[in-house]
Design an enzyme around this catalytic site. Structure first.
Site, PDB file in Angstrom:
ATOM      1  N   ASP A 130      50.966  24.218  25.789  1.00  0.00           N
ATOM      2  CA  ASP A 130      52.323  23.721  25.511  1.00  0.00           C
ATOM      3  C   ASP A 130      53.160  23.515  26.775  1.00  0.00           C
ATOM      4  OD1 ASP A 130      52.775  26.293  26.258  1.00  0.00           O
ATOM      5  OD2 ASP A 130      53.720  26.943  24.387  1.00  0.00           O
ATOM      6  N   GLY A 131      52.586  23.840  27.926  1.00  0.00           N
ATOM      7  CA  GLY A 131      53.303  23.617  29.183  1.00  0.00           C
ATOM      8  C   GLY A 131      54.391  24.636  29.466  1.00  0.00           C
ATOM      9  N   ARG A 181      59.045  29.133  41.945  1.00  0.00           N
ATOM     10  CA  ARG A 181      58.134  29.739  42.913  1.00  0.00           C
ATOM     11  C   ARG A 181      58.245  29.010  44.249  1.00  0.00           C
ATOM     12  NH1 ARG A 181      52.138  30.852  40.929  1.00  0.00           N
ATOM     13  NH2 ARG A 181      51.818  28.611  40.941  1.00  0.00           N
ATOM     14  N   ASP A 257      40.928  28.559  41.707  1.00  0.00           N
ATOM     15  CA  ASP A 257      42.206  27.832  41.651  1.00  0.00           C
ATOM     16  C   ASP A 257      43.371  28.758  41.978  1.00  0.00           C
ATOM     17  OD1 ASP A 257      41.122  28.738  39.046  1.00  0.00           O
ATOM     18  OD2 ASP A 257      43.157  28.369  38.348  1.00  0.00           O
ATOM     19  N   ASP A 267      49.658  33.311  42.106  1.00  0.00           N
ATOM     20  CA  ASP A 267      49.393  33.375  40.675  1.00  0.00           C
ATOM     21  C   ASP A 267      49.223  34.791  40.151  1.00  0.00           C
ATOM     22  OD1 ASP A 267      49.743  31.473  38.875  1.00  0.00           O
ATOM     23  OD2 ASP A 267      47.882  30.410  39.240  1.00  0.00           O
TER      24      ASP A 267
HETATM   25  P1  AMP Z   1      46.619  30.343  35.385  1.00  0.00           P
HETATM   26  O1  AMP Z   1      45.927  31.315  34.492  1.00  0.00           O
HETATM   27  O2  AMP Z   1      48.117  30.485  35.367  1.00  0.00           O
HETATM   28  O3  AMP Z   1      46.050  30.330  36.775  1.00  0.00           O
HETATM   29  O4  AMP Z   1      46.367  28.919  34.737  1.00  0.00           O
HETATM   30  C1  AMP Z   1      45.103  28.309  34.688  1.00  0.00           C
HETATM   31  C2  AMP Z   1      45.259  26.880  34.242  1.00  0.00           C
HETATM   32  O5  AMP Z   1      45.756  26.821  32.905  1.00  0.00           O
HETATM   33  C3  AMP Z   1      46.207  26.052  35.087  1.00  0.00           C
HETATM   34  O6  AMP Z   1      45.703  24.751  35.138  1.00  0.00           O
HETATM   35  C4  AMP Z   1      47.481  26.107  34.290  1.00  0.00           C
HETATM   36  O7  AMP Z   1      48.339  25.029  34.587  1.00  0.00           O
HETATM   37  C5  AMP Z   1      46.953  26.065  32.867  1.00  0.00           C
HETATM   38  N1  AMP Z   1      47.885  26.684  31.889  1.00  0.00           N
HETATM   39  C6  AMP Z   1      48.153  27.989  31.714  1.00  0.00           C
HETATM   40  N2  AMP Z   1      49.038  28.166  30.727  1.00  0.00           N
HETATM   41  C7  AMP Z   1      49.344  26.944  30.236  1.00  0.00           C
HETATM   42  C8  AMP Z   1      50.202  26.450  29.197  1.00  0.00           C
HETATM   43  N3  AMP Z   1      50.941  27.265  28.447  1.00  0.00           N
HETATM   44  N4  AMP Z   1      50.248  25.124  29.000  1.00  0.00           N
HETATM   45  C9  AMP Z   1      49.516  24.279  29.742  1.00  0.00           C
HETATM   46  N5  AMP Z   1      48.693  24.666  30.726  1.00  0.00           N
HETATM   47  C10 AMP Z   1      48.607  25.988  30.980  1.00  0.00           C
HETATM   48 MG    MG Z   2      46.501  29.493  38.456  1.00  0.00          MG
END
Ligand code: AMP
Ligand code: MG
Length: 489
Positions: A130-131, A181, A257, A267
């Site tokens: 959901d972004g 951030r 990543d 992160d």
């Molecule tokens: P992270 O666990 O924060 O490192 O996120 C891993 C990936 O999942 C990244 O590409 C984030 O942008 C994506 N992501 C995490 N949570 C969401 C969310 N609620 N909506 C869209 N993308 C997400």
């Molecule tokens: Mg990440």
């Protein structure tokens, strides 16, 4: 000039956006999705000042609009970055699925900072998500990243948290939030993996040159830039993980990543600090195999560095075999470097500057005892610095007393003019963000009481100082219940 730019108060952003000028394959040009009712709940005045921003006299309402992305400042070129990554060992195409880089800010000293809103709405990289982001995890990132900064560990910083006034659906509806951030960049190992996977050598070379210009201009004249870049990252990541080990920090999701090329910790998901010393400590509820356990962090750092080196193979040498040999030699040097630097760091924790043949055993014997007797990691070193900690009778243990005698004898070999306690005080924090205190603060914040989180943030600004009335923050949790952090995004 757009309407939003006219309406906005100038807080001295000084944008100079370079990533935006790379080709379209690096990014999606996208604006933050406006939110219903933004409310600023945390703001980092000191960081704003260090960035030469001017927010004095600006109404909270305005700041809420600015740091939610509802009003984009003049000079912003907002974008979501493309990247890939190995998540728990599996390769995936990712990208900013819920973050937008609003621009690169230059301080008066011409230092460059990425300004990113995390939780700012869907992008083309959202993959069904959901972004959005939830208040608790954004406050956690703010808290832990700031704590890391004051522990003198390289990290992205946190400038603001805004509640969106919208609820975010997870297991149940939760409070939506956006974190601002600040990072020296958001280029990751995964950014290189993205272009490597696309087999786009031209873009890969552009990314490499861009990264070197931005972070390591000193290697621009070297004979083999890709090899030198790997070396830079190897040294920086080695130093970073040693610092994590020093303070008992467990990142929790060391996916490629989440490894920054700048060498900053990035992160903060299910990260946490270890209380009881146990090398196998894992907090993340999703890390069932212990891939990112405390003692595995150096192993994974090397693994991630190898993935980075793989991307650069075509740029190292035209002869693939030669390139692989060169990269392998470099990556294989990690263990020796890590071991050397780890012993140096542990020696400093014990106040040892000189070298003695038995130093490694002295360190390992202490750690073995701490593990066996389930001793609190932070407080064990506090005890050795004569800082009062309430650890019951554990330090009366005969084995420990014997060890302490050996340590004192070893200290007598040190240069008397070198004050060993001073060394120890610079390497051993007295207070770290303990999980139960973090959880307590987040729980209150969820109920709209920000006093505990602000108090905790203040204490964590001076982790190496003796502060009055913080015994509660130094004490390990009362319950021995296993603590888990959830990747509640
Ligand atoms: P992270 O666990 O924060 O490192 O996120 C891993 C990936 O999942 C990244 O590409 C984030 O942008 C994506 N992501 C995490 N949570 C969401 C969310 N609620 N909506 C869209 N993308 C997400
Ligand atoms: Mg990440």
């Amino acid at each position: 000039m757009s309407k939003s730019e006219n309406n906005i108060k100038d807080i001295n952003w000084n944008f100079d956006n370079t990533y935006f000028h790379l080709s379209n394959s690096f990014r999606e040009n996208i604006k933050p999705v406006p939110v219903e009712n933004p409310e600023l709940v945390l703001f980092n005045d000191k960081l704003a000042e260090d960035l030469d921003l001017n927010t004095k006299g600006i109404q909270k309402d305005q700041l809420s609009q600015i740091f939610s992305g509802n009003l984009l400042p003049k000079g912003s070129n907002s974008l979501a970055q493309a990247y890939a990554g190995h998540q728990f060992g599996h390769f995936t195409i990712l990208g900013d699925g819920r973050a937008v880089l609003i621009g690169e800010h230059l301080s008066k000293e011409k230092k460059r900072f990425d300004v990113q809103f995390k939780g700012s709405g869907k992008t083309s990289f959202s993959r069904g998500g959901d972004g959005r982001a939830v208040l608790g995890p954004m406050l956690r990132e703010y808290l832990i990243s700031e704590a890391m900064n004051y522990l003198n560990i390289k990290t992205t910083r946190s400038l603001a948290v805004v509640k969106t006034g919208e609820s975010v659906v997870r297991e149940y509806p939760m409070i939506g939030a956006i974190l601002t951030r600040i990072a020296s960049s958001h280029i990751r190992v995964g950014t290189f993996q993205y272009f490597s996977a696309k087999q786009d050598l031209n873009e890969l070379k552009i990314l490499m040159d861009y990264t070197i210009n931005r972070h390591y201009p000193e290697i621009n004249d070297s004979n083999n830039k890709p090899l030198e870049l790997i070396k830079k990252l190897l040294v920086n990541q080695c130093e970073l993980v040693i610092n994590w080990m020093r303070v008992g920090f467990i990142h929790g999701v060391m996916n490629t990543d989440n490894m920054s090329i700048s060498g900053e910790t990035i992160d903060y998901g299910p990260c946490a600090f270890m209380d009881t010393y146990d090398p196998k400590t894992v907090f993340s509820s999703i890390d069932t195999m212990g891939r990112y356990a405390y003692c595995n962090q150096p192993v994974i750092t090397k693994w991630n560095l190898a993935r980075f080196a793989e991307c650069l193979i075509p740029l190292i040498d035209k002869d693939k075999n030669k390139a692989i040999d060169k990269a392998t030699d470099l990556i294989d040097s990690f263990e020796t470097l890590y071991e050397k630097k780890w012993i140096e760091m542990m020696k400093k924790k014990l106040g040892l500057n000189k070298s003695d043949i038995n130093d490694k055993n002295l360190i390992l014997d202490l750690l073995k005892w701490m593990h066996k007797k389930k001793i609190d990691y932070t407080n064990a070193f506090c005890h050795l610095m004569n800082v009062n900690v309430d650890e019951g009778k554990c330090f009366e243990d005969v084995y420990f007393q014997d060890w302490k005698k050996r340590w004192k004898e070893r200290l007598s070999l040190e240069d008397k003019s070198q004050k060993y306690l001073q060394t120890m005080k610079a390497f051993n924090p007295i207070v770290v963000p303990r999980n139960h205190k973090v959880e307590e603060a987040l729980k209150s914040a969820n109920q709209n009481n920000f006093e505990p989180i602000n108090k905790l943030l203040n204490i964590l600004k001076k982790p190496y100082d003796l502060q009055e009335d913080i015994t509660d923050y130094q004490a390990p949790p009362k319950t021995k219940e296993k603590y888990f952090t959830y990747c509640g995004t």
